[in-house]
Design an enzyme around this catalytic site. Structure first.
Site, PDB file in Angstrom:
ATOM      1  N   SER A 174      51.143   8.757  50.119  1.00 37.41           N
ATOM      2  CA  SER A 174      49.958   7.947  50.614  1.00 37.41           C
ATOM      3  C   SER A 174      50.318   6.828  51.162  1.00 37.41           C
ATOM      4  O   SER A 174      50.746   5.800  50.173  1.00 37.41           O
ATOM      5  CB  SER A 174      48.561   8.097  50.147  1.00 37.41           C
ATOM      6  OG  SER A 174      48.040   9.305  50.100  1.00 37.41           O
ATOM      7  N   LYS A 193      44.201   9.997  56.218  1.00 35.92           N
ATOM      8  CA  LYS A 193      44.103   9.951  54.849  1.00 35.92           C
ATOM      9  C   LYS A 193      43.033   8.782  54.356  1.00 35.92           C
ATOM     10  O   LYS A 193      42.537   8.641  53.258  1.00 35.92           O
ATOM     11  CB  LYS A 193      45.328   9.905  54.193  1.00 35.92           C
ATOM     12  CG  LYS A 193      45.535   9.748  52.714  1.00 35.92           C
ATOM     13  CD  LYS A 193      44.752  10.753  51.799  1.00 35.92           C
ATOM     14  CE  LYS A 193      44.718  10.512  50.337  1.00 35.92           C
ATOM     15  NZ  LYS A 193      46.064  10.991  49.613  1.00 35.92           N
ATOM     16  N   LYS A 200      45.460   0.946  45.814  1.00 38.18           N
ATOM     17  CA  LYS A 200      46.546   0.760  47.050  1.00 38.18           C
ATOM     18  C   LYS A 200      45.899   1.392  48.275  1.00 38.18           C
ATOM     19  O   LYS A 200      46.139   0.686  49.399  1.00 38.18           O
ATOM     20  CB  LYS A 200      47.566   1.641  46.548  1.00 38.18           C
ATOM     21  CG  LYS A 200      48.641   1.657  47.502  1.00 38.18           C
ATOM     22  CD  LYS A 200      49.687   2.681  47.185  1.00 38.18           C
ATOM     23  CE  LYS A 200      49.462   4.186  46.978  1.00 38.18           C
ATOM     24  NZ  LYS A 200      49.208   5.011  48.305  1.00 38.18           N
TER      25      LYS A 200
END
Length: 302
Positions: A107, A183, A252
């Site tokens: 990701s 995502k 993150k």
């Protein structure tokens, strides 16, 4: 161990997997169990041996992995790690890549995915698919992951049979970077769900009802969801090993959401609040703690 008689008949691709962490190891095992030839590489050697013992081939360097594979899957921590294994010393870019594909399950920022794809194509001719995953370690072990992909449609169809050995669903969302953007949408929902479920669970506990029964009580109603059924029992019972995901990873992703939201003039008040709660959790519990330890932020001290 994979049955040698099943491994890669003529016309079937040679596979590689790079990054044998919480997700990479069970995903590689599923490829091996499906009878595929899989070469593996990981920065720390200790994670390689168990997979070699069940039929994987050990590649000494990332470039060797691509040299011996037609399709390389990878799942590493962040964009810096992706950059290193591709363009670092003896990285994937150092091997011939024409006709080959790199499928990144990591990701990272959509802009980073587009940049890496362009640079890798220029360096050695390899194609790129950004294919982040959702479903956590449980989904990786059970093959129930949802994977959202960005890239060329023909490339995605080429990798589909192999991806579906590791996942329940592979959805082509658009050109390079579209998988990563999807995502981020997923992480808005999951990050906020973790924060909200922690709040609801703490309310139940503090009010004196059995929070373990919340999933049963709410099943079938508007509050029901996979996160409710999976996260709440782990929060209440303090089950954090193996982690479903690390606090640092969720933070993150939510920080990336905030960045993309700024550049697209998108208001994200709920995701921003969730991000700050995970920042507090990182300070209190540590970056490698299970993301569900966000529940512990509201624990009564004493």
């Amino acid at each position: 161990m994979a049955d040698a008689s099943k491994i890669n008949p003529p016309g079937v691709e040679r596979l590689g997997y790079l990054g044998l962490g919480l997700m990479g190891t069970p995903m590689t095992r599923r490829l091996l169990d499906a009878g595929h030839q899989v070469a593996v590489w990981n920065r720390s050697e200790g994670k390689v041996a168990p997979l070699v013992a069940v039929g994987a081939k050990h590649a000494a360097k990332p470039r060797d992995l691509l040299a011996d594979s037609d399709i390389v899957f990878m799942c590493v921590t962040d964009a810096a790690a992706v950059e290193d294994v591709i363009f670092g010393s003896e990285g994937l870019a150092a091997a011939p890549g024409a006709g080959k594909l790199v499928v990144d399950f990591s990701s990272i920022h959509p802009d980073a995915a587009r940049d890496l794809a362009t640079r890798l194509k220029a360096a050695n001719g390899a194609g790129w698919i950004d294919a982040p995953v959702s479903g956590g370690t449980k989904g990786a072990e059970e093959g129930t992951l949802a994977i959202m992909a960005g890239g060329d449609a023909a490339d995605i169809e080429r990798v589909r049979p192999y991806v579906l050995a590791m996942a329940r669903r592979l959805t082509h969302m658009g050109p390079t970077g579209a998988g990563q953007t999807t995502k981020l949408c997923n992480q808005v929902i999951v990050g906020c769900a973790m924060a909200v479920l922690a709040e609801a669970t703490r309310l139940a506990v503090n009010a004196g009802i059995d929070a373990n029964r919340l999933p049963e009580a709410l099943a079938g109603g508007f509050a029901d969801s996979i996160p409710l059924q999976l996260f709440v029992p782990r929060m209440v019972q303090g089950i954090h090993s193996p982690p479903l995901g690390h606090i640092a990873t969720m933070l993150k992703d939510l920080d990336t959401v905030a960045d993309v939201a700024q550049t697209t003039s998108t208001p994200v008040p709920m995701a921003s609040l969730a991000g700050q709660l995970f920042r507090l959790a990182k300070a209190a519990r540590g970056p490698d703690a299970d993301a569900l330890e966000i529940y512990k932020l509201s624990a009564t001290q004493g």
